[in-house]
Write an enzyme that holds these catalytic residues in place. Structure first.
Site: not given
Ligand code: CO
Length: 158
Positions: A45, A50, A88-89, A130-131, A134
Site C-alpha cells: 500500500g 508519501q 510502512c514505506l 493504514h493508507e 496517511h
Molecule cells: Co504507510
C-alpha cells in the site's frame, strides 16, 4: 517518473490530503506513478502524501495487482479489533504491532470514476486503514499505545 518516497520525519507526511474533485490526466498520471512505486518497492500500500502529493489517492495491492483508489472513505468499522504487525514505506525497516478494527467496509472511486465498495476482515482491511490514515496525516507510530510509544522512544534514544 522522478517521484520518490518521502521518509519520516518529512513534514508533508503529517499533512491532510485534499479530496479529488475531478479525475484529470494529472490525477491518472499520479495514480500510474504510485502503482509503479508500489511495484518497485514490492509494497502492499501507498498513499499520495508519501510521494509528496496531498490528494486523496491510495494504491493498494488488491486481488494480486496494485490498484488505485480515489477518495476512499471508511463506511463501517467493526468494534472487534486485532493487533497485527505493520510496516510502512516511509519507515524503512520498522515493523510495529498496531491495533485496528478487524473488519471494515470502504468505498472509493477507481481511475475511471466508477464507485467500488469493499468489505474485508483480513489484510485488505488492514492496508486500507493504514493508507487512509496517511491521507489524514496520521502515521502508524501515532497509533501506538502509551507503553509501546515509551518502548519505541527508548529504542530510538542514542
Ligand atoms: Co504507510
Amino acid at each position: 517518473m522522478n517521484r520518490k518516497i518521502l521518509k519520516y520525519p518529512n513534514p508533508i507526511l503529517k499533512k491532510k490530503a485534499e479530496k479529488v474533485k475531478e479525475i484529470t490526466e494529472e490525477i491518472k498520471n499520479l495514480g500510474r506513478d504510485m502503482i509503479e512505486i508500489l511495484e518497485i518497492n514490492q509494497g502492499v500500500g501507498l498513499a499520495s502524501s508519501q510521494v509528496g502529493e496531498l490528494k486523496r489517492i491510495i494504491a493498494v495491492r488488491f486481488e494480486d495487482r496494485p490498484r488505485i483508489f480515489i477518495n476512499p472513505v471508511i463506511l463501517k468499522k467493526s468494534k472487534e479489533t486485532e493487533v497485527i504487525e505493520e510496516g510502512c514505506l516511509s519507515f524503512p525497516g520498522l515493523f510495529l504491532k498496531i491495533k485496528r478494527a478487524k473488519e471494515i467496509e470502504v468505498k472509493a472511486l477507481d481511475e475511471n470514476g466508477k464507485e467500488i465498495r469493499i468489505k474485508d476482515n483480513g489484510l485488505i482491511s488492514r492496508i486500507f486503514q493504514h493508507e487512509i490514515d496517511h491521507l489524514e496525516g496520521i502515521l502508524f507510530i501515532d497509533r501506538l499505545s502509551f507503553w509501546q510509544r515509551l518502548k519505541f522512544q527508548l529504542k530510538l534514544w542514542p
